[in-house]
Design an enzyme around this catalytic site. Structure first.
Site, PDB file in Angstrom:
ATOM      1  NE  ARG A  54      43.640  39.826  43.780  1.00 42.76           N
ATOM      2  CZ  ARG A  54      42.629  40.568  44.271  1.00 42.76           C
ATOM      3  NH1 ARG A  54      42.715  41.059  45.471  1.00 42.76           N
ATOM      4  NH2 ARG A  54      41.527  40.782  43.570  1.00 42.76           N
ATOM      5  CB  THR A  55      47.221  39.922  37.721  1.00 42.54           C
ATOM      6  OG1 THR A  55      46.541  38.874  38.426  1.00 42.54           O
ATOM      7  CG2 THR A  55      48.228  39.319  36.782  1.00 42.54           C
ATOM      8  CE  LYS A  83      38.457  53.148  16.908  1.00 48.77           C
ATOM      9  NZ  LYS A  83      39.646  53.874  16.457  1.00 48.77           N
ATOM     10  NE  ARG A 105      43.760  38.815  34.476  1.00 44.26           N
ATOM     11  CZ  ARG A 105      43.529  38.736  35.785  1.00 44.26           C
ATOM     12  NH1 ARG A 105      42.501  39.351  36.323  1.00 44.26           N
ATOM     13  NH2 ARG A 105      44.333  38.036  36.568  1.00 44.26           N
ATOM     14  CG  HIS A 133      46.195  33.562  36.652  1.00 43.19           C
ATOM     15  ND1 HIS A 133      47.312  34.349  36.401  1.00 43.19           N
ATOM     16  CD2 HIS A 133      45.366  34.319  37.424  1.00 43.19           C
ATOM     17  CE1 HIS A 133      47.149  35.518  36.991  1.00 43.19           C
ATOM     18  NE2 HIS A 133      45.976  35.528  37.613  1.00 43.19           N
TER      19      HIS A 133
HETATM   20  N1   CP Z   1      44.331  36.512  41.535  1.00 43.38           N
HETATM   21  C1   CP Z   1      44.060  37.390  40.545  1.00 43.38           C
HETATM   22  O1   CP Z   1      44.323  37.111  39.362  1.00 43.38           O
HETATM   23  O2   CP Z   1      43.519  38.541  40.968  1.00 43.38           O
HETATM   24  P1   CP Z   1      43.121  39.757  40.008  1.00 43.38           P
HETATM   25  O3   CP Z   1      42.010  39.259  39.121  1.00 43.38           O
HETATM   26  O4   CP Z   1      42.707  40.860  40.905  1.00 43.38           O
HETATM   27  O5   CP Z   1      44.333  40.085  39.176  1.00 43.38           O
END
Ligand code: CP
Length: 312
Positions: A54-55, A83, A105, A133
């Site tokens: 999603r993100t 590396k 991320r 998040h």
């Molecule tokens: N909610 C969420 O962060 O989903 P993903 O891990 O699929 O990005």
């Protein structure tokens, strides 16, 4: 209020007024006559050291919808991280390649903050380990407001792996900025919300007319809540496999459990779901998790447009 060039690392960094401004901006973006050109010529670096559906996809589509471009990587195993290149140097390189914003991320708590210190361009945290998040929280808040008409006075139960789930940490921090909210934390004792965050929530909520309650059974609270926020057990963060196996299916919400809930109650989940919401819940009027995820697109478009200076 000016978000141009701003890092978005933690919900702790945003005031209530700033959060409300971002959420209000969503309607402006939806109907903006220049929406497809707002970020023309802008380039977003996606640095994904952890998997995402999603993100990642919603940031990509958001940038495309605004007329911008994307680059970067989604699998650190095909980068020079294998590396032993440091996070700092990886970010520095992308900072120097002409990108305008970085979305990162990473499995380690604090990685997004480090990235924001390494980069001159703004950095958006797309999840740093079990920590925060913030863009998920912004879409969660948007979804709560959309379904309940307010953010003050919400009773919300957060269920699952509250120790390792970054979305519940971010969301709790955010709701501390609103009045009269009742937070209910439902988890096995071994996966409870970190004690420091519970204590902080109790202290700050009590001064705002709200409350914090801890429990272990959904059934004890389901009839009282406006939002039932389900989360999965974070198997990838549970080092001890015995604990992981013990709890992997501990919660399972089924349609039969929903008699007696408030008419306006909504079930949310940051997704992915595993076994914690049965598929028969999807057909009930309480299921909101797929719409919630869809809301992430407009919320992320709004955030990108604000940070890139395309809107105020
Ligand atoms: N909610 C969420 O962060 O989903 P993903 O891990 O699929 O990005």
């Amino acid at each position: 209020m000016n978000f141009k060039g701003r890092d978005i690392i933690s919900m702790k960094d945003l005031t209530r007024e700033e959060i409300d401004h971002i959420l209000l901006g969503v309607e402006g973006i939806r109907n903006h006559p220049q929406r497809g050109k707002l970020c023309k010529g802008k380039d977003c670096a996606m640095l994904f050291f952890e998997p995402s559906t999603r993100t990642r996809t919603s940031f990509e589509v958001a940038m495309r919808n605004l007329g911008g471009k994307i680059g970067g990587f989604y699998d650190a195993n095909i980068t020079s991280a294998v590396k032993e290149e440091s996070l700092w140097d990886t970010v520095k390189m992308h900072d120097g390649y002409g990108f305008d914003v970085i979305v990162i991320r990473h499995p380690l708590k604090g990685a997004a903050r480090v990235a924001s210190e390494a980069a001159v361009i703004p950095v958006i945290n797309a999840g740093d380990g079990p920590n925060q998040h913030p863009t998920q929280t912004l879409l969660d808040l948007y979804s709560i407001k959309e379904t309940q008409g307010r953010l003050d006075g919400i009773t919300i139960a957060m269920v699952g792996d509250l120790m390792n789930g970054r979305t519940v940490h971010s969301l709790s921090e955010a709701l501390l900025k609103y009045n009269n909210c009742n937070l209910i934390f439902i988890s096995p004792r071994d996966l409870a919300m970190p004690r420091s965050l519970i204590d902080k929530c109790k202290k700050e909520m009590s001064g705002k007319g709200g409350s914090v309650t801890e429990g272990s059974r959904i059934e004890d609270f389901i009839s009282d809540v406006d939002i039932l926020y389900m989360t999965r057990i974070q198997m990838e963060r549970l080092q001890e496999s015995a604990l992981a196996e013990k709890f992997r299916s501990i919660y399972r919400l089924e349609a039969s459990m929903l008699s007696g809930v408030k008419d306006t109650m909504k079930i949310m989940h940051p997704l992915p779901r595993v076994t914690e919401i049965a598929q028969d819940v999807d057909d009930t009027p309480y299921a909101y998790y797929f719409q919630q995820a869809k809301n992430g697109l407009l919320v992320r478009e709004t955030l990108l447009a604000l940070i890139l200076g395309a809107i105020k």
